[in-house]
Design an enzyme around this catalytic site. Structure first.
Site, mmCIF file in Angstrom:
data_model
loop_
_atom_site.group_PDB
_atom_site.id
_atom_site.type_symbol
_atom_site.label_atom_id
_atom_site.label_comp_id
_atom_site.label_asym_id
_atom_site.label_seq_id
_atom_site.Cartn_x
_atom_site.Cartn_y
_atom_site.Cartn_z
ATOM 1 N N GLU A 197 11.727 4.611 51.313
ATOM 2 C CA GLU A 197 12.308 3.949 52.445
ATOM 3 C C GLU A 197 11.801 4.980 53.250
ATOM 4 O OE1 GLU A 197 15.117 0.463 52.459
ATOM 5 O OE2 GLU A 197 15.709 2.161 50.896
ATOM 6 N N HIS A 255 16.722 -2.434 41.103
ATOM 7 C CA HIS A 255 15.010 -3.367 41.690
ATOM 8 C C HIS A 255 14.555 -2.311 40.111
ATOM 9 C CE1 HIS A 255 16.518 -5.697 44.121
ATOM 10 N NE2 HIS A 255 17.208 -4.449 45.549
ATOM 11 N N LYS A 275 15.649 7.358 50.666
ATOM 12 C CA LYS A 275 16.602 6.909 52.274
ATOM 13 C C LYS A 275 15.760 8.392 53.859
ATOM 14 C CE LYS A 275 19.613 3.610 52.004
ATOM 15 N NZ LYS A 275 18.231 2.169 52.297
#
Ligand code: NAP
Length: 486
Positions: free
Chosen positions: A214, A238, A329
Protein backbone atom coordinates in the site's frame (compact mmCIF):
# COMPACT_ATOMS: atom_id res chain seq x y z
CA UNK A 1 -18.84 -12.10 -24.79
CA UNK A 2 -22.10 -11.30 -22.98
CA UNK A 3 -22.17 -11.37 -19.23
CA UNK A 4 -24.98 -13.44 -17.75
CA UNK A 5 -26.75 -11.97 -14.74
CA UNK A 6 -28.86 -14.44 -12.82
CA UNK A 7 -31.19 -12.56 -10.49
CA UNK A 8 -31.11 -13.62 -6.86
CA UNK A 9 -34.24 -14.35 -4.82
CA UNK A 10 -36.12 -11.45 -3.26
CA UNK A 11 -34.45 -10.44 0.00
CA UNK A 12 -34.51 -8.15 3.02
CA UNK A 13 -30.96 -7.09 3.87
CA UNK A 14 -30.54 -5.18 7.12
CA UNK A 15 -27.30 -3.20 7.31
CA UNK A 16 -26.55 -2.57 10.98
CA UNK A 17 -24.10 0.33 10.91
CA UNK A 18 -25.88 1.58 7.78
CA UNK A 19 -24.54 5.11 8.33
CA UNK A 20 -20.90 4.04 8.79
CA UNK A 21 -17.87 4.28 6.55
CA UNK A 22 -18.03 0.71 5.24
CA UNK A 23 -21.72 1.00 4.39
CA UNK A 24 -21.17 4.27 2.55
CA UNK A 25 -18.05 3.30 0.62
CA UNK A 26 -18.64 -0.38 -0.10
CA UNK A 27 -21.98 -1.93 0.84
CA UNK A 28 -24.35 0.70 -0.62
CA UNK A 29 -22.41 1.12 -3.91
CA UNK A 30 -22.21 -2.68 -4.28
CA UNK A 31 -25.97 -3.07 -3.82
CA UNK A 32 -26.70 -0.25 -6.22
CA UNK A 33 -24.51 -1.86 -8.90
CA UNK A 34 -26.23 -5.22 -8.48
CA UNK A 35 -29.59 -3.47 -8.73
CA UNK A 36 -28.48 -1.69 -11.88
CA UNK A 37 -27.24 -4.98 -13.35
CA UNK A 38 -30.66 -6.55 -12.74
CA UNK A 39 -29.43 -9.03 -10.14
CA UNK A 40 -31.29 -7.43 -7.23
CA UNK A 41 -34.87 -7.54 -8.41
CA UNK A 42 -37.99 -5.61 -7.54
CA UNK A 43 -39.35 -6.46 -4.11
CA UNK A 44 -35.92 -6.74 -2.46
CA UNK A 45 -35.18 -4.25 0.28
CA UNK A 46 -32.13 -2.70 1.90
CA UNK A 47 -32.83 -1.64 5.47
CA UNK A 48 -30.23 0.66 6.97
CA UNK A 49 -30.04 0.81 10.73
CA UNK A 50 -28.10 2.82 13.32
CA UNK A 51 -28.67 5.03 16.37
CA UNK A 52 -28.51 8.28 14.33
CA UNK A 53 -31.59 10.36 13.77
CA UNK A 54 -32.54 9.24 10.29
CA UNK A 55 -35.90 8.18 8.94
CA UNK A 56 -36.48 6.41 5.64
CA UNK A 57 -36.66 9.65 3.69
CA UNK A 58 -33.48 11.20 5.05
CA UNK A 59 -31.66 7.87 4.81
CA UNK A 60 -32.58 7.66 1.12
CA UNK A 61 -30.92 11.06 0.70
CA UNK A 62 -27.84 9.70 2.52
CA UNK A 63 -27.78 6.65 0.21
CA UNK A 64 -28.16 8.87 -2.88
CA UNK A 65 -25.16 10.93 -1.74
CA UNK A 66 -23.07 7.80 -1.24
CA UNK A 67 -23.92 6.66 -4.79
CA UNK A 68 -23.07 10.12 -6.08
CA UNK A 69 -19.71 10.06 -4.36
CA UNK A 70 -18.61 6.51 -5.15
CA UNK A 71 -20.16 5.64 -8.51
CA UNK A 72 -19.03 7.77 -11.40
CA UNK A 73 -21.67 6.90 -13.99
CA UNK A 74 -25.13 6.67 -12.48
CA UNK A 75 -28.42 7.53 -14.11
CA UNK A 76 -30.87 9.45 -11.96
CA UNK A 77 -33.84 7.21 -12.94
CA UNK A 78 -31.94 4.10 -11.85
CA UNK A 79 -30.94 5.74 -8.58
CA UNK A 80 -34.56 6.78 -7.97
CA UNK A 81 -35.75 3.23 -8.63
CA UNK A 82 -33.09 1.82 -6.29
CA UNK A 83 -33.98 4.27 -3.53
CA UNK A 84 -37.53 2.91 -3.44
CA UNK A 85 -36.09 -0.29 -2.03
CA UNK A 86 -34.22 1.55 0.75
CA UNK A 87 -35.61 1.87 4.29
CA UNK A 88 -34.32 2.89 7.70
CA UNK A 89 -34.92 1.69 11.24
CA UNK A 90 -33.39 3.63 14.10
CA UNK A 91 -32.18 1.41 16.90
CA UNK A 92 -29.42 0.89 19.42
CA UNK A 93 -27.77 -2.53 19.29
CA UNK A 94 -27.52 -2.51 23.07
CA UNK A 95 -30.91 -0.96 23.84
CA UNK A 96 -34.60 -1.85 23.66
CA UNK A 97 -36.05 0.74 21.36
CA UNK A 98 -36.42 0.21 17.65
CA UNK A 99 -36.35 -3.59 17.73
CA UNK A 100 -40.12 -3.96 17.58
CA UNK A 101 -40.13 -1.67 14.52
CA UNK A 102 -37.55 -3.85 12.82
CA UNK A 103 -39.51 -7.01 13.70
CA UNK A 104 -42.63 -5.48 12.16
CA UNK A 105 -40.85 -4.50 8.96
CA UNK A 106 -39.11 -7.81 8.25
CA UNK A 107 -40.75 -10.42 6.05
CA UNK A 108 -40.47 -14.11 6.87
CA UNK A 109 -41.17 -15.34 3.34
CA UNK A 110 -38.09 -13.83 1.67
CA UNK A 111 -34.35 -14.32 2.15
CA UNK A 112 -33.25 -12.48 5.30
CA UNK A 113 -29.71 -11.25 5.80
CA UNK A 114 -28.21 -9.09 8.54
CA UNK A 115 -24.95 -7.31 7.83
CA UNK A 116 -23.12 -6.54 11.11
CA UNK A 117 -21.21 -3.51 9.83
CA UNK A 118 -20.48 -2.36 13.37
CA UNK A 119 -17.69 -2.85 15.91
CA UNK A 120 -17.25 -6.54 16.87
CA UNK A 121 -18.07 -5.62 20.49
CA UNK A 122 -21.70 -5.19 19.30
CA UNK A 123 -21.98 -8.58 17.55
CA UNK A 124 -23.24 -10.35 20.69
CA UNK A 125 -25.90 -7.71 21.44
CA UNK A 126 -27.18 -7.80 17.84
CA UNK A 127 -27.26 -11.60 17.64
CA UNK A 128 -29.02 -11.87 20.98
CA UNK A 129 -31.72 -9.32 20.07
CA UNK A 130 -32.34 -10.79 16.62
CA UNK A 131 -33.16 -14.03 18.38
CA UNK A 132 -35.08 -12.67 21.40
CA UNK A 133 -37.26 -10.43 19.22
CA UNK A 134 -37.91 -13.44 16.97
CA UNK A 135 -36.69 -11.48 13.95
CA UNK A 136 -34.21 -14.06 12.65
CA UNK A 137 -35.35 -17.40 11.29
CA UNK A 138 -33.45 -20.68 10.95
CA UNK A 139 -32.56 -19.63 7.42
CA UNK A 140 -31.43 -16.03 8.17
CA UNK A 141 -27.83 -15.15 7.38
CA UNK A 142 -25.51 -12.87 9.31
CA UNK A 143 -22.48 -11.22 7.76
CA UNK A 144 -19.51 -10.18 9.89
CA UNK A 145 -16.42 -8.20 8.98
CA UNK A 146 -12.80 -8.29 9.97
CA UNK A 147 -11.23 -8.02 12.47
CA UNK A 148 -12.41 -11.44 13.62
CA UNK A 149 -10.64 -11.40 16.98
CA UNK A 150 -7.11 -10.23 17.77
CA UNK A 151 -5.83 -13.62 18.89
CA UNK A 152 -7.04 -17.19 19.27
CA UNK A 153 -8.80 -16.58 22.58
CA UNK A 154 -10.82 -13.58 21.35
CA UNK A 155 -11.67 -15.31 18.04
CA UNK A 156 -12.98 -18.32 19.99
CA UNK A 157 -15.01 -16.02 22.17
CA UNK A 158 -16.48 -14.26 19.13
CA UNK A 159 -17.32 -17.59 17.48
CA UNK A 160 -18.99 -18.78 20.69
CA UNK A 161 -21.01 -15.53 20.91
CA UNK A 162 -22.33 -15.90 17.36
CA UNK A 163 -22.82 -19.64 17.58
CA UNK A 164 -24.98 -19.19 20.68
CA UNK A 165 -27.64 -17.70 18.36
CA UNK A 166 -26.83 -18.86 14.84
CA UNK A 167 -25.62 -22.09 13.23
CA UNK A 168 -22.32 -22.09 11.35
CA UNK A 169 -24.19 -22.40 8.04
CA UNK A 170 -25.81 -19.00 8.79
CA UNK A 171 -22.56 -17.13 9.56
CA UNK A 172 -20.73 -15.40 6.69
CA UNK A 173 -17.28 -14.15 7.78
CA UNK A 174 -16.09 -11.77 5.09
CA UNK A 175 -12.55 -11.60 3.79
CA UNK A 176 -13.07 -9.32 0.84
CA UNK A 177 -9.92 -10.63 -0.87
CA UNK A 178 -11.86 -13.84 -1.56
CA UNK A 179 -14.47 -11.85 -3.47
CA UNK A 180 -11.93 -10.53 -5.95
CA UNK A 181 -12.47 -11.81 -9.45
CA UNK A 182 -8.83 -12.81 -9.87
CA UNK A 183 -8.78 -14.80 -6.67
CA UNK A 184 -11.67 -16.88 -7.96
CA UNK A 185 -9.92 -17.07 -11.28
CA UNK A 186 -6.92 -18.53 -9.52
CA UNK A 187 -9.10 -21.53 -8.70
CA UNK A 188 -10.40 -21.65 -12.28
CA UNK A 189 -6.84 -21.56 -13.64
CA UNK A 190 -5.61 -24.23 -11.23
CA UNK A 191 -8.55 -26.61 -11.39
CA UNK A 192 -10.08 -25.87 -14.80
CA UNK A 193 -6.90 -26.51 -16.83
CA UNK A 194 -4.79 -29.60 -17.11
CA UNK A 195 -1.65 -27.52 -17.71
CA UNK A 196 -0.84 -26.28 -14.23
CA UNK A 197 -1.85 -28.88 -11.69
CA UNK A 198 0.80 -31.52 -12.57
CA UNK A 199 3.49 -28.86 -12.03
CA UNK A 200 1.90 -27.36 -8.91
CA UNK A 201 4.22 -28.83 -6.27
CA UNK A 202 7.70 -28.67 -4.76
CA UNK A 203 9.24 -30.65 -7.66
CA UNK A 204 8.50 -27.86 -10.12
CA UNK A 205 7.73 -24.72 -8.09
CA UNK A 206 10.86 -23.01 -6.81
CA UNK A 207 9.02 -20.60 -4.53
CA UNK A 208 5.90 -18.47 -4.16
CA UNK A 209 5.72 -14.76 -3.32
CA UNK A 210 2.63 -12.98 -2.05
CA UNK A 211 2.82 -9.18 -1.84
CA UNK A 212 0.17 -6.73 -0.68
CA UNK A 213 1.71 -3.26 -0.88
CA UNK A 214 0.00 0.00 0.00
CA UNK A 215 1.16 3.56 -0.56
CA UNK A 216 -1.00 5.03 2.18
CA UNK A 217 0.01 5.24 5.83
CA UNK A 218 -2.25 4.41 8.74
CA UNK A 219 -4.10 7.70 8.24
CA UNK A 220 -6.94 8.37 10.65
CA UNK A 221 -6.94 4.78 11.94
CA UNK A 222 -3.70 5.24 13.91
CA UNK A 223 -4.96 4.23 17.34
CA UNK A 224 -6.79 1.16 15.97
CA UNK A 225 -3.91 0.12 13.75
CA UNK A 226 -1.32 0.42 16.49
CA UNK A 227 -3.16 -2.21 18.53
CA UNK A 228 -3.11 -4.49 15.54
CA UNK A 229 -0.14 -4.16 13.13
CA UNK A 230 0.49 -5.71 9.74
CA UNK A 231 0.57 -9.30 11.01
CA UNK A 232 -2.90 -9.13 12.57
CA UNK A 233 -4.41 -6.67 10.08
CA UNK A 234 -3.24 -8.33 6.85
CA UNK A 235 -1.28 -11.58 7.19
CA UNK A 236 -3.58 -13.53 9.52
CA UNK A 237 -6.50 -13.01 7.16
CA UNK A 238 -5.88 -11.75 3.60
CA UNK A 239 -2.41 -13.14 2.90
CA UNK A 240 -3.28 -16.37 4.68
CA UNK A 241 -6.35 -16.83 2.48
CA UNK A 242 -4.28 -16.27 -0.67
CA UNK A 243 -1.66 -18.74 0.53
CA UNK A 244 -4.40 -21.31 1.15
CA UNK A 245 -5.80 -20.98 -2.37
CA UNK A 246 -2.33 -21.45 -3.87
CA UNK A 247 -1.33 -24.34 -1.64
CA UNK A 248 -4.56 -26.31 -1.16
CA UNK A 249 -5.29 -29.71 -2.67
CA UNK A 250 -8.03 -29.83 -5.32
CA UNK A 251 -11.35 -30.20 -3.50
CA UNK A 252 -13.58 -32.99 -4.80
CA UNK A 253 -16.24 -30.43 -5.67
CA UNK A 254 -16.46 -26.65 -5.75
CA UNK A 255 -18.67 -26.61 -2.69
CA UNK A 256 -18.33 -24.57 0.49
CA UNK A 257 -17.19 -27.21 2.94
CA UNK A 258 -15.10 -29.11 0.39
CA UNK A 259 -13.12 -25.93 -0.39
CA UNK A 260 -12.88 -24.83 3.21
CA UNK A 261 -11.76 -28.27 4.42
CA UNK A 262 -8.81 -28.08 2.01
CA UNK A 263 -7.90 -24.54 3.10
CA UNK A 264 -8.00 -25.60 6.74
CA UNK A 265 -5.55 -28.45 6.02
CA UNK A 266 -3.08 -25.93 4.58
CA UNK A 267 -3.26 -23.70 7.66
CA UNK A 268 -2.73 -26.71 9.89
CA UNK A 269 0.31 -27.73 7.82
CA UNK A 270 2.08 -24.38 8.29
CA UNK A 271 5.36 -24.64 10.19
CA UNK A 272 6.03 -22.27 13.07
CA UNK A 273 8.10 -19.33 11.78
CA UNK A 274 11.55 -18.75 13.31
CA UNK A 275 12.37 -15.17 14.25
CA UNK A 276 15.22 -15.01 11.69
CA UNK A 277 12.59 -15.64 8.98
CA UNK A 278 10.63 -12.52 9.89
CA UNK A 279 11.41 -8.87 9.09
CA UNK A 280 9.26 -6.14 10.58
CA UNK A 281 9.38 -2.43 9.80
CA UNK A 282 7.92 1.00 10.56
CA UNK A 283 7.82 3.77 7.96
CA UNK A 284 9.83 6.89 8.70
CA UNK A 285 8.75 10.49 8.15
CA UNK A 286 9.60 12.18 4.88
CA UNK A 287 9.52 15.86 3.88
CA UNK A 288 5.77 16.33 4.08
CA UNK A 289 4.39 13.34 5.87
CA UNK A 290 4.74 12.06 9.38
CA UNK A 291 6.32 8.76 10.21
CA UNK A 292 4.49 5.79 11.74
CA UNK A 293 5.32 6.74 15.33
CA UNK A 294 3.86 10.22 14.90
CA UNK A 295 0.85 8.87 12.97
CA UNK A 296 -0.10 6.59 15.83
CA UNK A 297 0.94 9.17 18.46
CA UNK A 298 2.94 6.56 20.31
CA UNK A 299 6.69 7.29 20.19
CA UNK A 300 7.66 3.93 21.74
CA UNK A 301 5.33 1.78 19.66
CA UNK A 302 6.73 -1.62 18.68
CA UNK A 303 3.90 -2.33 16.22
CA UNK A 304 4.89 -3.05 12.60
CA UNK A 305 3.56 -1.26 9.53
CA UNK A 306 5.52 -3.72 7.36
CA UNK A 307 6.20 -7.42 7.64
CA UNK A 308 7.92 -10.01 5.48
CA UNK A 309 8.01 -13.69 6.38
CA UNK A 310 9.31 -16.94 4.98
CA UNK A 311 6.72 -19.63 5.49
CA UNK A 312 6.80 -23.40 4.94
CA UNK A 313 3.85 -25.66 4.27
CA UNK A 314 4.86 -29.02 5.64
CA UNK A 315 3.13 -31.60 3.51
CA UNK A 316 4.07 -33.89 0.61
CA UNK A 317 3.14 -31.37 -2.04
CA UNK A 318 5.08 -28.39 -0.72
CA UNK A 319 7.97 -29.68 1.40
CA UNK A 320 10.99 -27.57 0.41
CA UNK A 321 9.14 -24.79 -1.46
CA UNK A 322 9.17 -21.55 0.56
CA UNK A 323 6.27 -19.11 0.51
CA UNK A 324 7.47 -15.53 1.02
CA UNK A 325 4.81 -13.15 2.26
CA UNK A 326 5.12 -9.38 2.60
CA UNK A 327 2.80 -6.50 3.20
CA UNK A 328 3.29 -2.93 4.28
CA UNK A 329 2.17 0.67 4.25
CA UNK A 330 3.74 3.74 2.64
CA UNK A 331 5.56 1.57 0.07
CA UNK A 332 6.59 2.43 -3.45
CA UNK A 333 3.34 1.46 -5.19
CA UNK A 334 -0.08 0.07 -4.46
CA UNK A 335 -0.28 -3.48 -5.69
CA UNK A 336 -1.31 -6.97 -4.64
CA UNK A 337 0.05 -9.97 -6.46
CA UNK A 338 0.96 -13.60 -6.16
CA UNK A 339 4.02 -14.90 -7.99
CA UNK A 340 4.54 -18.60 -8.62
CA UNK A 341 8.16 -18.99 -9.71
CA UNK A 342 8.86 -22.33 -11.42
CA UNK A 343 12.19 -24.14 -11.36
CA UNK A 344 14.56 -24.10 -14.34
CA UNK A 345 14.36 -26.91 -16.89
CA UNK A 346 16.25 -29.96 -15.53
CA UNK A 347 18.77 -29.74 -18.39
CA UNK A 348 19.42 -27.08 -20.99
CA UNK A 349 19.97 -28.27 -24.54
CA UNK A 350 21.12 -24.79 -25.57
CA UNK A 351 24.63 -23.47 -25.09
CA UNK A 352 25.43 -20.96 -22.37
CA UNK A 353 25.17 -17.92 -24.67
CA UNK A 354 21.49 -18.69 -25.25
CA UNK A 355 20.89 -17.82 -21.60
CA UNK A 356 18.35 -19.54 -19.43
CA UNK A 357 14.95 -18.36 -18.26
CA UNK A 358 12.36 -19.75 -15.93
CA UNK A 359 8.57 -19.69 -16.10
CA UNK A 360 6.79 -17.29 -13.78
CA UNK A 361 3.05 -17.15 -13.24
CA UNK A 362 1.88 -13.81 -11.83
CA UNK A 363 -1.61 -13.35 -10.47
CA UNK A 364 -2.37 -9.65 -10.07
CA UNK A 365 -5.16 -8.77 -7.69
CA UNK A 366 -4.93 -5.02 -7.88
CA UNK A 367 -4.74 -2.77 -9.68
CA UNK A 368 -5.60 -3.94 -13.16
CA UNK A 369 -6.51 -7.54 -12.26
CA UNK A 370 -5.10 -10.26 -14.48
CA UNK A 371 -2.91 -13.31 -14.85
CA UNK A 372 0.40 -13.35 -16.66
CA UNK A 373 2.57 -16.34 -17.54
CA UNK A 374 6.13 -15.74 -18.68
CA UNK A 375 7.30 -18.35 -21.17
CA UNK A 376 10.62 -18.79 -22.88
CA UNK A 377 10.92 -18.34 -26.64
CA UNK A 378 13.67 -17.68 -29.12
CA UNK A 379 14.60 -14.06 -29.65
CA UNK A 380 13.48 -13.31 -33.21
CA UNK A 381 16.15 -12.73 -35.85
CA UNK A 382 19.01 -14.51 -37.53
CA UNK A 383 21.52 -13.93 -34.70
CA UNK A 384 21.58 -17.53 -33.48
CA UNK A 385 19.66 -19.13 -30.68
CA UNK A 386 19.11 -16.68 -27.87
CA UNK A 387 16.32 -17.18 -25.35
CA UNK A 388 14.00 -14.50 -24.05
CA UNK A 389 10.96 -14.70 -21.83
CA UNK A 390 7.76 -13.07 -22.96
CA UNK A 391 4.45 -12.63 -21.19
CA UNK A 392 1.33 -14.53 -22.10
CA UNK A 393 -0.90 -11.84 -20.69
CA UNK A 394 -4.42 -12.60 -19.57
CA UNK A 395 -5.41 -9.12 -18.41
CA UNK A 396 -9.14 -9.62 -18.26
CA UNK A 397 -10.08 -6.21 -19.56
CA UNK A 398 -8.11 -6.94 -22.77
CA UNK A 399 -9.02 -10.58 -23.23
CA UNK A 400 -12.71 -10.53 -22.38
CA UNK A 401 -13.74 -7.17 -23.77
CA UNK A 402 -16.61 -5.11 -22.36
CA UNK A 403 -17.66 -7.77 -19.82
CA UNK A 404 -14.39 -7.38 -17.96
CA UNK A 405 -14.03 -3.62 -18.32
CA UNK A 406 -15.99 -3.16 -15.16
CA UNK A 407 -14.82 -5.96 -12.89
CA UNK A 408 -17.34 -6.18 -10.06
CA UNK A 409 -16.14 -5.03 -6.69
CA UNK A 410 -15.53 -7.90 -4.27
CA UNK A 411 -18.46 -6.75 -2.12
CA UNK A 412 -20.90 -7.17 -5.02
CA UNK A 413 -20.00 -10.80 -5.45
CA UNK A 414 -19.90 -11.53 -1.74
CA UNK A 415 -23.23 -9.90 -0.85
CA UNK A 416 -24.95 -11.76 -3.71
CA UNK A 417 -23.39 -15.00 -2.44
CA UNK A 418 -24.90 -14.32 1.00
CA UNK A 419 -28.33 -13.98 -0.60
CA UNK A 420 -27.74 -17.14 -2.67
CA UNK A 421 -26.68 -18.95 0.50
CA UNK A 422 -23.26 -19.88 -0.86
CA UNK A 423 -20.50 -19.87 1.77
CA UNK A 424 -17.61 -21.00 -0.46
CA UNK A 425 -15.88 -17.61 -0.39
CA UNK A 426 -16.38 -17.01 3.33
CA UNK A 427 -14.21 -18.16 6.20
CA UNK A 428 -15.44 -20.91 8.45
CA UNK A 429 -15.03 -20.56 12.22
CA UNK A 430 -12.43 -23.34 12.51
CA UNK A 431 -10.38 -21.77 9.68
CA UNK A 432 -10.20 -18.44 11.49
CA UNK A 433 -9.23 -20.14 14.73
CA UNK A 434 -6.53 -22.22 13.01
CA UNK A 435 -5.10 -19.06 11.44
CA UNK A 436 -4.87 -17.42 14.86
CA UNK A 437 -3.37 -20.57 16.38
CA UNK A 438 -0.51 -20.20 13.86
CA UNK A 439 -0.26 -16.41 14.24
CA UNK A 440 -0.27 -16.14 18.05
CA UNK A 441 3.16 -17.76 18.74
CA UNK A 442 4.75 -15.66 15.99
CA UNK A 443 3.53 -12.43 17.57
CA UNK A 444 4.42 -13.77 21.00
CA UNK A 445 8.00 -14.49 19.84
CA UNK A 446 8.70 -10.85 19.02
CA UNK A 447 6.64 -9.46 21.89
CA UNK A 448 8.54 -11.49 24.47
CA UNK A 449 11.88 -10.37 23.04
CA UNK A 450 10.70 -6.74 22.85
CA UNK A 451 12.05 -6.59 19.30
CA UNK A 452 11.84 -3.24 17.55
CA UNK A 453 10.72 -2.98 13.90
CA UNK A 454 13.32 -1.61 11.42
CA UNK A 455 12.62 1.95 10.27
CA UNK A 456 12.21 2.23 6.48
CA UNK A 457 11.98 5.12 4.06
CA UNK A 458 8.52 5.79 2.65
CA UNK A 459 8.20 5.18 -1.08
CA UNK A 460 10.58 2.20 -0.99
CA UNK A 461 10.08 -1.57 -0.85
CA UNK A 462 10.41 -1.67 2.95
CA UNK A 463 13.40 -2.41 5.19
CA UNK A 464 16.65 -3.63 3.57
CA UNK A 465 16.50 -6.78 5.66
CA UNK A 466 13.41 -7.93 3.80
CA UNK A 467 15.53 -8.07 0.62
CA UNK A 468 18.04 -10.17 2.54
CA UNK A 469 15.33 -12.65 3.47
CA UNK A 470 15.34 -13.76 -0.18
CA UNK A 471 18.95 -12.92 -1.08
CA UNK A 472 20.12 -15.40 1.55
CA UNK A 473 18.23 -18.06 -0.42
CA UNK A 474 19.61 -16.90 -3.78
CA UNK A 475 16.27 -15.33 -4.78
CA UNK A 476 14.83 -11.86 -5.12
CA UNK A 477 11.48 -10.21 -4.66
CA UNK A 478 9.62 -9.05 -7.71
CA UNK A 479 9.65 -5.29 -8.02
CA UNK A 480 6.86 -3.42 -6.31
CA UNK A 481 5.66 -1.36 -9.23
CA UNK A 482 2.73 0.60 -10.47
CA UNK A 483 0.47 -1.30 -12.88
CA UNK A 484 -1.91 1.58 -13.51
CA UNK A 485 -5.28 2.00 -11.91
CA UNK A 486 -8.35 -0.09 -11.36
P1 NAP B 1 -17.93 3.32 11.47
O1 NAP B 1 -17.76 4.25 10.34
O2 NAP B 1 -17.45 3.72 12.84
O3 NAP B 1 -19.50 3.01 11.58
C1 NAP B 1 -20.06 2.34 12.67
C2 NAP B 1 -21.56 2.21 12.43
O4 NAP B 1 -22.13 1.54 13.57
C3 NAP B 1 -22.29 3.54 12.32
O5 NAP B 1 -23.33 3.42 11.39
C4 NAP B 1 -22.86 3.74 13.72
O6 NAP B 1 -23.98 4.58 13.63
C5 NAP B 1 -23.22 2.30 14.07
N1 NAP B 1 -23.30 2.07 15.51
C6 NAP B 1 -22.35 2.36 16.44
N2 NAP B 1 -22.79 1.99 17.67
C7 NAP B 1 -24.03 1.48 17.51
C8 NAP B 1 -25.00 0.94 18.40
N3 NAP B 1 -24.78 0.87 19.72
N4 NAP B 1 -26.16 0.50 17.89
C9 NAP B 1 -26.41 0.56 16.57
N5 NAP B 1 -25.53 1.06 15.66
C10 NAP B 1 -24.36 1.52 16.13
O7 NAP B 1 -17.30 1.89 11.20
P2 NAP B 1 -17.00 1.23 9.76
O8 NAP B 1 -15.68 1.71 9.30
O9 NAP B 1 -18.18 1.38 8.90
O10 NAP B 1 -16.79 -0.29 10.16
C11 NAP B 1 -17.86 -1.17 10.45
C12 NAP B 1 -17.28 -2.57 10.69
O11 NAP B 1 -16.64 -3.01 9.52
C13 NAP B 1 -16.24 -2.64 11.79
O12 NAP B 1 -16.30 -3.89 12.40
C14 NAP B 1 -14.92 -2.52 11.03
O13 NAP B 1 -13.85 -3.11 11.71
C15 NAP B 1 -15.27 -3.31 9.79
N6 NAP B 1 -14.47 -2.96 8.59
C16 NAP B 1 -14.53 -1.70 8.07
C17 NAP B 1 -13.79 -1.41 6.94
C18 NAP B 1 -13.85 -0.05 6.30
O14 NAP B 1 -13.26 0.10 5.22
N7 NAP B 1 -14.49 0.93 6.88
C19 NAP B 1 -13.01 -2.39 6.33
C20 NAP B 1 -12.99 -3.67 6.87
C21 NAP B 1 -13.73 -3.93 8.01
P3 NAP B 1 -24.54 5.40 14.89
O15 NAP B 1 -23.36 6.04 15.55
O16 NAP B 1 -25.47 6.36 14.27
O17 NAP B 1 -25.23 4.42 15.75
Amino acid sequence: MVSRVIPVDVFDLVVFGGTGDLARRKIIPALYRRFRAGQMIEGSRVIGSARSDFDTESYRAFVAEAIDEFIADHASETVAAFLKSVHFVKLDATGKEGWADLAKLMRKDVVQAFYFSVAPSLFGALAERLESHKIATADSRIVVEKPFGRDLASAKELNATLEAHFDEHQIYRIDHYLGKETVQNLMAVRFGNVLFEPLWNALFVDHVQITVAETVGVGGRGAYYDRSGAMRDMVQNHLMQLLCLIAMEPPARFEPDAVRDEKLKVIRALDPVRHDQIVRGQYKADGEQQGYLEDVEHPDSLTESFIALKVHVSNWRWKGTPFYLRTGKRLKARMSEIVVAFKPTPHSIFDEEAGSKTNVLTIRLQPNEGINLRVTIKEPGPGGMRLVDVPLDMTFADALGPVAREIPDAYERLIMDVIRGNQTLFMRGDEVEAAWAWTDPIIESWTSRGSRPHPYDPGTTGPEDSLMLLHRDGRRWREIEDYGTD
